[in-house]
Design an enzyme around this catalytic site. Structure first.
Site, PDB file in Angstrom:
ATOM      1  N   ARG A   1      29.316  30.902  18.873  1.00 11.56           N
ATOM      2  CA  ARG A   1      28.311  31.306  19.866  1.00 11.56           C
ATOM      3  C   ARG A   1      27.124  31.992  19.208  1.00 11.56           C
ATOM      4  O   ARG A   1      26.002  31.935  19.714  1.00 11.56           O
ATOM      5  CB  ARG A   1      28.968  32.188  20.932  1.00 11.56           C
ATOM      6  CG  ARG A   1      29.824  31.351  21.854  1.00 11.56           C
ATOM      7  CD  ARG A   1      30.732  32.120  22.779  1.00 11.56           C
ATOM      8  NE  ARG A   1      31.538  31.142  23.521  1.00 11.56           N
ATOM      9  CZ  ARG A   1      32.630  31.414  24.200  1.00 11.56           C
ATOM     10  NH1 ARG A   1      33.082  32.647  24.251  1.00 11.56           N
ATOM     11  NH2 ARG A   1      33.278  30.461  24.839  1.00 11.56           N
TER      12      ARG A   1
ATOM     13  N   ARG B   1      -7.276  25.438  24.039  1.00  9.56           N
ATOM     14  CA  ARG B   1      -7.589  24.708  25.261  1.00  9.56           C
ATOM     15  C   ARG B   1      -8.676  25.434  26.069  1.00  9.56           C
ATOM     16  O   ARG B   1      -8.508  26.607  26.443  1.00  9.56           O
ATOM     17  CB  ARG B   1      -6.318  24.571  26.108  1.00  9.56           C
ATOM     18  CG  ARG B   1      -6.509  23.921  27.448  1.00  9.56           C
ATOM     19  CD  ARG B   1      -6.898  22.473  27.316  1.00  9.56           C
ATOM     20  NE  ARG B   1      -6.989  21.828  28.628  1.00  9.56           N
ATOM     21  CZ  ARG B   1      -7.625  20.679  28.842  1.00  9.56           C
ATOM     22  NH1 ARG B   1      -8.252  20.051  27.857  1.00  9.56           N
ATOM     23  NH2 ARG B   1      -7.641  20.154  30.057  1.00  9.56           N
TER      24      ARG B   1
ATOM     25  N   GLU C   1      29.715  25.271  23.880  1.00  3.46           N
ATOM     26  CA  GLU C   1      30.422  26.459  23.378  1.00  3.46           C
ATOM     27  C   GLU C   1      30.542  27.529  24.473  1.00  3.46           C
ATOM     28  O   GLU C   1      30.435  28.722  24.217  1.00  3.46           O
ATOM     29  CB  GLU C   1      29.763  26.978  22.096  1.00  3.46           C
ATOM     30  CG  GLU C   1      29.818  25.912  21.012  1.00  3.46           C
ATOM     31  CD  GLU C   1      29.645  26.412  19.602  1.00  3.46           C
ATOM     32  OE1 GLU C   1      29.991  27.569  19.337  1.00  3.46           O
ATOM     33  OE2 GLU C   1      29.178  25.609  18.776  1.00  3.46           O
TER      34      GLU C   1
ATOM     35  N   SER D   1      26.867  29.206  30.597  1.00  5.94           N
ATOM     36  CA  SER D   1      26.390  30.557  30.944  1.00  5.94           C
ATOM     37  C   SER D   1      27.350  31.231  31.922  1.00  5.94           C
ATOM     38  O   SER D   1      27.575  32.442  31.841  1.00  5.94           O
ATOM     39  CB  SER D   1      24.982  30.477  31.562  1.00  5.94           C
ATOM     40  OG  SER D   1      24.048  30.145  30.565  1.00  5.94           O
TER      41      SER D   1
HETATM   42  C1  LIG Z   1      25.815  17.690  23.689  1.00  4.00           C
HETATM   43  C2  LIG Z   1      27.158  18.336  23.767  1.00  4.00           C
HETATM   44  C3  LIG Z   1      27.819  18.666  22.588  1.00  4.00           C
HETATM   45  C4  LIG Z   1      29.103  19.245  22.650  1.00  4.00           C
HETATM   46  N1  LIG Z   1      29.785  19.487  21.491  1.00  4.00           N
HETATM   47  C5  LIG Z   1      31.106  19.830  21.546  1.00  4.00           C
HETATM   48  C6  LIG Z   1      31.910  19.878  20.359  1.00  4.00           C
HETATM   49  O1  LIG Z   1      31.418  19.675  19.254  1.00  4.00           O
HETATM   50  N2  LIG Z   1      33.226  20.148  20.499  1.00  4.00           N
HETATM   51  C7  LIG Z   1      33.809  20.381  21.706  1.00  4.00           C
HETATM   52  O2  LIG Z   1      35.015  20.617  21.752  1.00  4.00           O
HETATM   53  N3  LIG Z   1      33.078  20.359  22.852  1.00  4.00           N
HETATM   54  C8  LIG Z   1      31.745  20.077  22.799  1.00  4.00           C
HETATM   55  N4  LIG Z   1      30.992  20.013  23.947  1.00  4.00           N
HETATM   56  C9  LIG Z   1      31.629  20.275  25.218  1.00  4.00           C
HETATM   57  C10 LIG Z   1      31.139  21.550  25.892  1.00  4.00           C
HETATM   58  O3  LIG Z   1      31.582  22.673  25.205  1.00  4.00           O
HETATM   59  C11 LIG Z   1      31.579  21.496  27.366  1.00  4.00           C
HETATM   60  O4  LIG Z   1      30.816  20.486  27.996  1.00  4.00           O
HETATM   61  C12 LIG Z   1      31.414  22.815  28.077  1.00  4.00           C
HETATM   62  O5  LIG Z   1      32.314  23.783  27.559  1.00  4.00           O
HETATM   63  C13 LIG Z   1      31.610  22.715  29.577  1.00  4.00           C
HETATM   64  O6  LIG Z   1      32.768  21.985  29.901  1.00  4.00           O
HETATM   65  P1  LIG Z   1      32.653  20.800  30.974  1.00  4.00           P
HETATM   66  O7  LIG Z   1      31.535  19.900  30.529  1.00  4.00           O
HETATM   67  O8  LIG Z   1      33.978  20.172  31.150  1.00  4.00           O
HETATM   68  O9  LIG Z   1      32.174  21.488  32.296  1.00  4.00           O
HETATM   69  P2  LIG Z   1      33.120  22.119  33.456  1.00  4.00           P
HETATM   70  O10 LIG Z   1      34.104  23.034  32.840  1.00  4.00           O
HETATM   71  O11 LIG Z   1      33.623  21.024  34.300  1.00  4.00           O
HETATM   72  O12 LIG Z   1      32.077  22.975  34.269  1.00  4.00           O
HETATM   73  C14 LIG Z   1      31.284  22.446  35.343  1.00  4.00           C
HETATM   74  C15 LIG Z   1      30.560  23.634  36.002  1.00  4.00           C
HETATM   75  O13 LIG Z   1      31.509  24.540  36.555  1.00  4.00           O
HETATM   76  C16 LIG Z   1      31.289  25.848  36.016  1.00  4.00           C
HETATM   77  N5  LIG Z   1      32.581  26.528  35.897  1.00  4.00           N
HETATM   78  C17 LIG Z   1      33.726  26.058  35.361  1.00  4.00           C
HETATM   79  N6  LIG Z   1      34.686  26.984  35.419  1.00  4.00           N
HETATM   80  C18 LIG Z   1      34.146  28.087  35.994  1.00  4.00           C
HETATM   81  C19 LIG Z   1      34.615  29.386  36.323  1.00  4.00           C
HETATM   82  N7  LIG Z   1      35.861  29.780  36.056  1.00  4.00           N
HETATM   83  N8  LIG Z   1      33.750  30.263  36.900  1.00  4.00           N
HETATM   84  C20 LIG Z   1      32.480  29.888  37.155  1.00  4.00           C
HETATM   85  N9  LIG Z   1      31.969  28.667  36.880  1.00  4.00           N
HETATM   86  C21 LIG Z   1      32.788  27.786  36.286  1.00  4.00           C
HETATM   87  C22 LIG Z   1      30.620  25.616  34.673  1.00  4.00           C
HETATM   88  O14 LIG Z   1      29.899  26.761  34.236  1.00  4.00           O
HETATM   89  C23 LIG Z   1      29.715  24.448  34.996  1.00  4.00           C
HETATM   90  O15 LIG Z   1      28.545  24.907  35.633  1.00  4.00           O
HETATM   91  C24 LIG Z   1      29.686  19.496  23.915  1.00  4.00           C
HETATM   92  C25 LIG Z   1      29.002  19.195  25.089  1.00  4.00           C
HETATM   93  C26 LIG Z   1      27.760  18.592  25.026  1.00  4.00           C
HETATM   94  C27 LIG Z   1      27.064  18.223  26.312  1.00  4.00           C
END
Ligand SMILES: Cc1cc2nc3c(=O)[nH]c(=O)nc-3n(C[C@H](O)[C@H](O)[C@H](O)COP(=O)(O)OP(=O)(O)OC[C@H]3O[C@@H](n4cnc5c(N)ncnc54)[C@H](O)[C@@H]3O)c2cc1C
Length: 396
Positions: free
Chosen positions: A253, A278, A373, A376
């Protein structure tokens, strides 16, 4: 990091001479070598292969790793400074380096045996090969504890089955840290960490994902189908993988916070220049209070984000608890990057919406910082739980 007294008034936080030299060195490198290709690799969604040996040569792929294991042996503040400087020019380069340093090299350095460090860390910290981190799964995003990938012991190997998503550096990486469950009934205590050679039979890499921003960073799905991984590649004791993952993310992070600071800084600099160039209503738009307020807001955001990032890095260097501070830095800096890039586009008017101007790229690149990672919302959850714990303590 040192505290010095300046003539401008009062003690002032400043980087050490060595840290400032690293800033200057990485800035020069990024402007000379990455600047000329940044727009093109973004436009073509092209992974910058040519930058890997150059970054390796400067030690940027193993910054926090001691020299004996192929790294540059630097501190975390220097690391944050370097990631900021790379990201100021190209956020994709920032995350390529950040993943190799924080998400791959750190856990192997911290939890690996001497033999593993020689075999699995040295080639990655030196930049001979890239590393990646495979935690996220279809049903394990924010809830990373819900690992469905399994690792079943079979003689002197584990057999891995499962699918990881969104793996940064996924295509080019030779070594992958993979989290998998040995025993799902044990929850997080059943998860272990493994280093998998991507050339092992059963490692199936998907196609690169098409993304809103950081186009030059390679993101893809990786499946493991009856993939036999030597027991000698398990990182730390069986069942300790979740601890490894969380500890790794506390440092990761910091890397993302630094990436966000770089994007925010670049947005501010582009805006400073444009506001003075500008002309509208027969004068530079910098004369208008509305524009000055945008610049002031951006300047404060950049400073606050950078200081929070330095604090988290400094605590990590001191071996002091820093998980909350890393979450704060990551939360604040990533939202600041989004805000600064948004303001930069607004300040550029219609031109800011064109790909010809860099702020359009900054705007697209900034958003990912609030998601990967830990989103927010997850950072706020971590911080709030700590705040509530502090309230509870005096009552106990
Ligand atoms: C470009 C990119 C690169 C990445 N690289 C890596 C990598 O190298 N390795 C790896 O392992 N992962 C990687 N990730 C994955 C990334 O860490 C996850 O996408 C992220 O942690 C969110 O998980 P999710 O997409 O399943 O969203 P979800 O967990 O499904 O979340 C969806 C929404 O619900 C909210 N939410 C979920 N739970 C709660 C809660 N308890 N309270 C409040 N709100 C909540 C979230 O904040 C979000 O707004 C990458 C993602 C992207 C897009």
């Amino acid at each position: 990091m040192s505290t010095t007294v300046t003539t401008e008034g009062g003690p002032r936080f400043r980087l050490s001479d060595e840290q400032r030299e690293i800033r200057a060195m990485v800035r020069e490198f990024a402007e000379a070598e990455i600047g000329p290709i940044a727009a093109e690799i973004d436009m073509n969604h092209r992974f910058p292969e040519e930058s890997i040996p150059k970054m390796a040569e400067l030690g940027l792929l193993g910054m926090i790793v001691p020299e004996q294991y192929g790294g540059a042996g630097l501190d975390y503040v220097s690391y944050a400074v370097a990631i900021e400087e790379l990201s100021r020019v190209c956020a994709s380069h920032g995350v390529i380096a950040s993943v190799n340093n924080s998400l791959y090299s750190y856990p192997v350095l911290t939890y690996g045996t001497e033999e593993q460090k020689q075999r699995l860390l040295k080639p990655v910290a030196s930049g001979q090969f890239l590393g990646a981190y495979c935690l996220t799964e279809p049903n394990a995003g924010s809830n990373a504890a819900n690992q469905e990938t399994t690792a079943v012991l079979d003689g002197d190997h584990y057999v891995l089955n499962g699918t990881k998503l969104f793996v940064t550096n996924g295509g080019p990486a030779r070594y992958l840290i993979v989290y998998a469950s040995n025993d799902r009934s044990k929850g997080t205590r059943g998860i272990s960490a493994f280093v998998v050679d991507a050339e092992t039979p059963g490692v199936k890499k998907g196609k690169p994902e098409h993304k809103l921003g950081i186009h030059a960073s390679d993101t893809r799905e990786i499946a493991f189908v009856d993939c036999r991984v030597p027991v000698a590649n398990r990182l730390g004791p069986e069942g300790q993988g979740y601890k490894v993952a969380l500890d790794t993310l506390a440092g990761g992070r910091i890397g993302i916070a630094a990436q966000a600071v770089g994007i925010a800084q670049a947005s501010l600099e582009a805006s400073q220049r444009y506001a003075q160039e500008r002309i509208q209503f027969d004068q530079p738009i910098a004369n208008f209070p509305a524009i000055q307020q945008m610049l002031a807001d951006m300047a404060v955001e950049v400073d606050a984000a950078r200081l929070l990032t330095y604090r988290a890095s400094f605590l990590r260097d001191q071996g002091r608890p820093h998980a909350i501070e890393s979450s704060m830095a990551k939360l604040y800096a990533s939202e600041a990057a989004v805000k600064c890039a948004d303001l930069a586009v607004q300040l550029h008017g219609g031109y800011g919406y064109l790909t010809e101007y860099k702020v359009e790229r900054f705007y697209r690149d900034a958003k990912i910082c609030t998601i990967y990672e830990g989103t927010s919302e997850i950072q706020k959850m971590v911080i709030a739980l700590n705040v509530l714990k502090q309230f509870e303590e005096p009552r106990a």
